[in-house]
Motif scaffolding. Structure first.
Motif, PDB file in Angstrom:
ATOM      1  N   CYS A  96     -22.401  -7.936 -67.409  1.00 21.06           N
ATOM      2  CA  CYS A  96     -21.968  -6.745 -66.670  1.00 21.06           C
ATOM      3  C   CYS A  96     -20.525  -6.373 -67.027  1.00 21.06           C
ATOM      4  O   CYS A  96     -20.180  -5.193 -67.117  1.00 21.06           O
ATOM      5  CB  CYS A  96     -22.091  -6.976 -65.168  1.00 21.06           C
ATOM      6  SG  CYS A  96     -23.798  -7.002 -64.566  1.00 21.06           S
ATOM      7  N   ALA A  97     -19.687  -7.378 -67.251  1.00 18.52           N
ATOM      8  CA  ALA A  97     -18.292  -7.117 -67.615  1.00 18.52           C
ATOM      9  C   ALA A  97     -18.196  -6.364 -68.940  1.00 18.52           C
ATOM     10  O   ALA A  97     -17.193  -5.702 -69.216  1.00 18.52           O
ATOM     11  CB  ALA A  97     -17.513  -8.423 -67.697  1.00 18.52           C
ATOM     12  N   ARG A  98     -19.242  -6.454 -69.762  1.00 17.31           N
ATOM     13  CA  ARG A  98     -19.286  -5.770 -71.046  1.00 17.31           C
ATOM     14  C   ARG A  98     -20.161  -4.523 -71.008  1.00 17.31           C
ATOM     15  O   ARG A  98     -20.505  -3.960 -72.045  1.00 17.31           O
ATOM     16  CB  ARG A  98     -19.774  -6.744 -72.122  1.00 17.31           C
ATOM     17  CG  ARG A  98     -18.732  -7.795 -72.459  1.00 17.31           C
ATOM     18  CD  ARG A  98     -19.321  -9.076 -73.024  1.00 17.31           C
ATOM     19  NE  ARG A  98     -18.239 -10.005 -73.399  1.00 17.31           N
ATOM     20  CZ  ARG A  98     -17.574 -10.766 -72.526  1.00 17.31           C
ATOM     21  NH1 ARG A  98     -17.875 -10.707 -71.224  1.00 17.31           N
ATOM     22  NH2 ARG A  98     -16.609 -11.568 -72.935  1.00 17.31           N
ATOM     23  N   GLY A  99     -20.527  -4.077 -69.817  1.00 16.90           N
ATOM     24  CA  GLY A  99     -21.325  -2.875 -69.667  1.00 16.90           C
ATOM     25  C   GLY A  99     -22.795  -3.057 -69.967  1.00 16.90           C
ATOM     26  O   GLY A  99     -23.545  -2.082 -70.010  1.00 16.90           O
ATOM     27  N   LEU A 100     -23.232  -4.300 -70.152  1.00 18.32           N
ATOM     28  CA  LEU A 100     -24.641  -4.573 -70.456  1.00 18.32           C
ATOM     29  C   LEU A 100     -25.400  -4.829 -69.155  1.00 18.32           C
ATOM     30  O   LEU A 100     -25.936  -5.910 -68.914  1.00 18.32           O
ATOM     31  CB  LEU A 100     -24.750  -5.775 -71.405  1.00 18.32           C
ATOM     32  CG  LEU A 100     -24.087  -5.588 -72.769  1.00 18.32           C
ATOM     33  CD1 LEU A 100     -24.071  -6.898 -73.552  1.00 18.32           C
ATOM     34  CD2 LEU A 100     -24.808  -4.499 -73.571  1.00 18.32           C
ATOM     35  N   TYR A 101     -25.448  -3.800 -68.314  1.00 12.21           N
ATOM     36  CA  TYR A 101     -26.013  -3.958 -66.976  1.00 12.21           C
ATOM     37  C   TYR A 101     -27.494  -4.336 -67.005  1.00 12.21           C
ATOM     38  O   TYR A 101     -27.985  -4.998 -66.086  1.00 12.21           O
ATOM     39  CB  TYR A 101     -25.837  -2.666 -66.178  1.00 12.21           C
ATOM     40  CG  TYR A 101     -24.408  -2.181 -66.104  1.00 12.21           C
ATOM     41  CD1 TYR A 101     -23.367  -3.058 -65.816  1.00 12.21           C
ATOM     42  CD2 TYR A 101     -24.093  -0.848 -66.334  1.00 12.21           C
ATOM     43  CE1 TYR A 101     -22.052  -2.620 -65.748  1.00 12.21           C
ATOM     44  CE2 TYR A 101     -22.786  -0.391 -66.263  1.00 12.21           C
ATOM     45  CZ  TYR A 101     -21.767  -1.281 -65.983  1.00 12.21           C
ATOM     46  OH  TYR A 101     -20.475  -0.844 -65.934  1.00 12.21           O
ATOM     47  N   SER A 102     -28.199  -3.923 -68.038  1.00 12.67           N
ATOM     48  CA  SER A 102     -29.622  -4.239 -68.126  1.00 12.67           C
ATOM     49  C   SER A 102     -29.864  -5.702 -68.485  1.00 12.67           C
ATOM     50  O   SER A 102     -31.009  -6.163 -68.447  1.00 12.67           O
ATOM     51  CB  SER A 102     -30.294  -3.335 -69.167  1.00 12.67           C
ATOM     52  OG  SER A 102     -29.613  -3.388 -70.408  1.00 12.67           O
ATOM     53  N   ASN A 103     -28.798  -6.429 -68.844  1.00 16.32           N
ATOM     54  CA  ASN A 103     -28.923  -7.845 -69.202  1.00 16.32           C
ATOM     55  C   ASN A 103     -28.228  -8.757 -68.201  1.00 16.32           C
ATOM     56  O   ASN A 103     -27.916  -9.909 -68.520  1.00 16.32           O
ATOM     57  CB  ASN A 103     -28.338  -8.084 -70.598  1.00 16.32           C
ATOM     58  CG  ASN A 103     -28.962  -7.199 -71.656  1.00 16.32           C
ATOM     59  OD1 ASN A 103     -28.287  -6.342 -72.225  1.00 16.32           O
ATOM     60  ND2 ASN A 103     -30.243  -7.365 -71.910  1.00 16.32           N
ATOM     61  N   CYS A 104     -27.992  -8.246 -66.994  1.00 13.82           N
ATOM     62  CA  CYS A 104     -27.277  -9.019 -65.967  1.00 13.82           C
ATOM     63  C   CYS A 104     -27.864 -10.422 -65.825  1.00 13.82           C
ATOM     64  O   CYS A 104     -29.090 -10.607 -65.804  1.00 13.82           O
ATOM     65  CB  CYS A 104     -27.348  -8.289 -64.621  1.00 13.82           C
ATOM     66  SG  CYS A 104     -26.558  -9.212 -63.270  1.00 13.82           S
ATOM     67  N   HIS A 105     -26.973 -11.402 -65.716  1.00 15.49           N
ATOM     68  CA  HIS A 105     -27.370 -12.812 -65.718  1.00 15.49           C
ATOM     69  C   HIS A 105     -27.703 -13.348 -64.329  1.00 15.49           C
ATOM     70  O   HIS A 105     -28.182 -14.474 -64.194  1.00 15.49           O
ATOM     71  CB  HIS A 105     -26.225 -13.639 -66.315  1.00 15.49           C
ATOM     72  CG  HIS A 105     -26.657 -14.954 -66.890  1.00 15.49           C
ATOM     73  ND1 HIS A 105     -27.652 -15.066 -67.843  1.00 15.49           N
ATOM     74  CD2 HIS A 105     -26.227 -16.232 -66.643  1.00 15.49           C
ATOM     75  CE1 HIS A 105     -27.821 -16.337 -68.156  1.00 15.49           C
ATOM     76  NE2 HIS A 105     -26.970 -17.065 -67.443  1.00 15.49           N
ATOM     77  N   ASN A 106     -27.444 -12.563 -63.285  1.00 11.86           N
ATOM     78  CA  ASN A 106     -27.527 -13.107 -61.933  1.00 11.86           C
ATOM     79  C   ASN A 106     -28.635 -12.520 -61.062  1.00 11.86           C
ATOM     80  O   ASN A 106     -28.660 -12.792 -59.860  1.00 11.86           O
ATOM     81  CB  ASN A 106     -26.181 -12.901 -61.210  1.00 11.86           C
ATOM     82  CG  ASN A 106     -25.088 -13.771 -61.788  1.00 11.86           C
ATOM     83  OD1 ASN A 106     -25.347 -14.889 -62.231  1.00 11.86           O
ATOM     84  ND2 ASN A 106     -23.860 -13.259 -61.808  1.00 11.86           N
ATOM     85  N   VAL A 107     -29.527 -11.718 -61.627  1.00  7.53           N
ATOM     86  CA  VAL A 107     -30.479 -11.006 -60.772  1.00  7.53           C
ATOM     87  C   VAL A 107     -31.938 -11.314 -61.079  1.00  7.53           C
ATOM     88  O   VAL A 107     -32.831 -10.772 -60.438  1.00  7.53           O
ATOM     89  CB  VAL A 107     -30.255  -9.474 -60.865  1.00  7.53           C
ATOM     90  CG1 VAL A 107     -28.916  -9.102 -60.247  1.00  7.53           C
ATOM     91  CG2 VAL A 107     -30.358  -8.981 -62.303  1.00  7.53           C
ATOM     92  N   ASN A 108     -32.186 -12.161 -62.068  1.00  6.84           N
ATOM     93  CA  ASN A 108     -33.573 -12.437 -62.431  1.00  6.84           C
ATOM     94  C   ASN A 108     -33.700 -13.887 -62.871  1.00  6.84           C
ATOM     95  O   ASN A 108     -33.348 -14.239 -64.004  1.00  6.84           O
ATOM     96  CB  ASN A 108     -34.032 -11.498 -63.550  1.00  6.84           C
ATOM     97  CG  ASN A 108     -35.505 -11.683 -63.891  1.00  6.84           C
ATOM     98  OD1 ASN A 108     -36.205 -12.452 -63.237  1.00  6.84           O
ATOM     99  ND2 ASN A 108     -35.963 -10.991 -64.913  1.00  6.84           N
ATOM    100  N   ALA A 109     -34.219 -14.710 -61.980  1.00  7.92           N
ATOM    101  CA  ALA A 109     -34.379 -16.127 -62.289  1.00  7.92           C
ATOM    102  C   ALA A 109     -35.559 -16.387 -63.211  1.00  7.92           C
ATOM    103  O   ALA A 109     -35.732 -17.502 -63.705  1.00  7.92           O
ATOM    104  CB  ALA A 109     -34.575 -16.918 -60.992  1.00  7.92           C
ATOM    105  N   ASN A 110     -36.367 -15.345 -63.477  1.00 13.42           N
ATOM    106  CA  ASN A 110     -37.620 -15.543 -64.208  1.00 13.42           C
ATOM    107  C   ASN A 110     -37.525 -15.219 -65.690  1.00 13.42           C
ATOM    108  O   ASN A 110     -38.506 -15.323 -66.407  1.00 13.42           O
ATOM    109  CB  ASN A 110     -38.719 -14.678 -63.590  1.00 13.42           C
ATOM    110  CG  ASN A 110     -38.926 -15.012 -62.132  1.00 13.42           C
ATOM    111  OD1 ASN A 110     -39.025 -16.186 -61.780  1.00 13.42           O
ATOM    112  ND2 ASN A 110     -38.976 -14.003 -61.276  1.00 13.42           N
ATOM    113  N   ALA A 111     -36.365 -14.766 -66.161  1.00 16.73           N
ATOM    114  CA  ALA A 111     -36.258 -14.395 -67.564  1.00 16.73           C
ATOM    115  C   ALA A 111     -34.849 -14.629 -68.062  1.00 16.73           C
ATOM    116  O   ALA A 111     -33.884 -14.518 -67.313  1.00 16.73           O
ATOM    117  CB  ALA A 111     -36.644 -12.921 -67.749  1.00 16.73           C
ATOM    118  N   THR A 112     -34.747 -14.945 -69.349  1.00 14.43           N
ATOM    119  CA  THR A 112     -33.427 -15.150 -69.941  1.00 14.43           C
ATOM    120  C   THR A 112     -32.919 -13.887 -70.619  1.00 14.43           C
ATOM    121  O   THR A 112     -31.755 -13.827 -71.004  1.00 14.43           O
ATOM    122  CB  THR A 112     -33.484 -16.274 -70.982  1.00 14.43           C
ATOM    123  OG1 THR A 112     -34.464 -15.941 -71.982  1.00 14.43           O
ATOM    124  CG2 THR A 112     -33.838 -17.600 -70.333  1.00 14.43           C
TER     125      THR A 112
END
Length: 382
Positions: A96-112
């Protein structure tokens, strides 16, 4: 509340469901005023998306009015009109800090890879979507934005995914002034990608599809050259012929693994058209561009059993760029384009239906009946 519920492949219905509740201090509950059916919803409707559970409410394009906020929400208050990007994101992680909101690390425990997406199965976090009267919106201080007073609500609705994704697709193409751009797919995202290509300096825009009403829309709305691939023995050969046998400078795949076809086609790709589970549009893009070209991919892809022509892409020196659109990153520029009249998103809408008729809406959209391109769902219509 009333909400759409998935009941299995090709089966959706409207049910009474519990009102969503505040589960975290930074949640908001939104009363949905408009939602829509997206082409990528058909992957779930047709049973092609893993872990789509019975009872799940679909819908990742929606706007509404703030109904309730959690105790730590600072930017929204009840009564605010808001537009909600389809990405769910925390706003503070590495991505998110890099504007990659679609790759957020904290909202989906089911996918990397994928972040969270409203109404898009438990593969994308299991969040219920907006084809309902109310929806829970996490990270309410980060995702939603107030709808500007001057913006029409239908325009705001389409900015939550379709317009932003089409614009992002053109952006990924790294279009240089005068470039020839070919867009595969004349659904809403392909049409907005074609429009956006002009805004980025394209000298020629070509759209390929097989539905005449969508190709007509590409001509009138996006001022594009259009070709129906069913009218040619080999659409790739034709595209080479009309580009001095070099190929296009940029190709945009707005099809993805088309949400259509049957299981045999998904496994074997035997039917060489734009069918589900196969990368036909992507391979056409690889074959039809010139050496050194750029290919942008925003069409939705899931598991595939057939081969992408990666060796051909390598040997042609192609650049492939792809991702789910980080919607909110596109909004400042898109707001300018809408306000200045360069984009009128609502012109793409062909159908408006009450939530209670959503099963019929999915059938019409899935079967491409009645010239359907984009359907708006009205959760509180009488």
């Amino acid at each position: 509340m009333r909400a759409m519920a998935y009941r299995g492949p090709y089966k959706v219905r409207v049910e009474n469901k519990d009102m969503p509740r505040i589960e975290h201090p930074n949640d908001a509950i939104i009363k949905v005023t408009m939602a829509s059916i997206c082409g990528s919803d058909l992957h779930l409707y047709h049973g092609l998306m893993p872990d789509t559970r019975v009872g799940h409410t679909l819908g990742h394009e929606f706007i509404g009015v703030v109904h309730e906020v959690g105790p730590s929400v600072q930017t929204l208050k009840p009564g605010d009109r808001v537009m909600v990007p389809f990405n769910i994101f925390c706003g503070s992680c590495f991505y998110c800090a890099r504007g990659l909101y679609s790759n957020c690390h904290n909202v989906n425990a089911n996918a990397t890879a994928a972040g969270g997406i409203y109404g898009y199965s438990h593969t994308c976090g299991g969040y219920d979507g907006g084809q309902a009267q109310f929806v829970r919106v996490p990270f309410a201080d980060v995702g939603p934005s107030l709808i500007p007073d001057w913006m029409a609500e239908e325009d705001a609705l389409l900015l939550t995914d379709a317009v932003a994704t089409g614009y992002f697709g053109a952006q990924l193409g790294d279009i240089v002034e005068g470039d020839t751009v070919v867009v595969f797919g004349a659904g809403p995202i392909g049409l907005f990608a074609a429009q956006s290509s002009w805004l980025m300096g394209a000298g020629r825009v070509i759209v390929v599809d097989h539905l005449d009403d969508r190709l007509e829309k590409a001509r009138t709305m996006a001022h594009a050259e259009t070709y129906n691939f069913n009218e040619y023995d080999d659409i790739v050969v034709h595209l080479k012929k009309i580009t001095d046998h070099y190929g296009a400078d940029v190709a945009i795949d707005a099809v993805g693994a088309e949400a259509d076809g049957n299981f045999l086609q998904h496994v074997t790709s035997a039917k060489l058209k734009l069918q589900g589970g196969s990368p036909i549009a992507l391979n056409w893009a690889i074959d039809s561009v010139r050496k050194g070209a750029t290919i942008s991919v925003m069409g939705a892809y899931g598991p595939m059993f057939s081969a992408v022509k990666f060796g051909d892409a390598l040997n042609k020196g192609l650049t492939l760029r792809m991702n789910q659109c980080p919607v909110k990153r596109q909004w400042p520029r898109l707001f300018e384009h809408v306000r200045n009249g360069h984009l009128t998103p609502s012109e793409i809408i062909t159908h408006r239906i009450p939530l209670e008729h959503i099963a019929e809406g999915y059938h019409i959209f899935s079967s491409k009946l009645d010239g359907c391109i984009k359907t708006v769902v009205l959760p509180h219509a009488d």
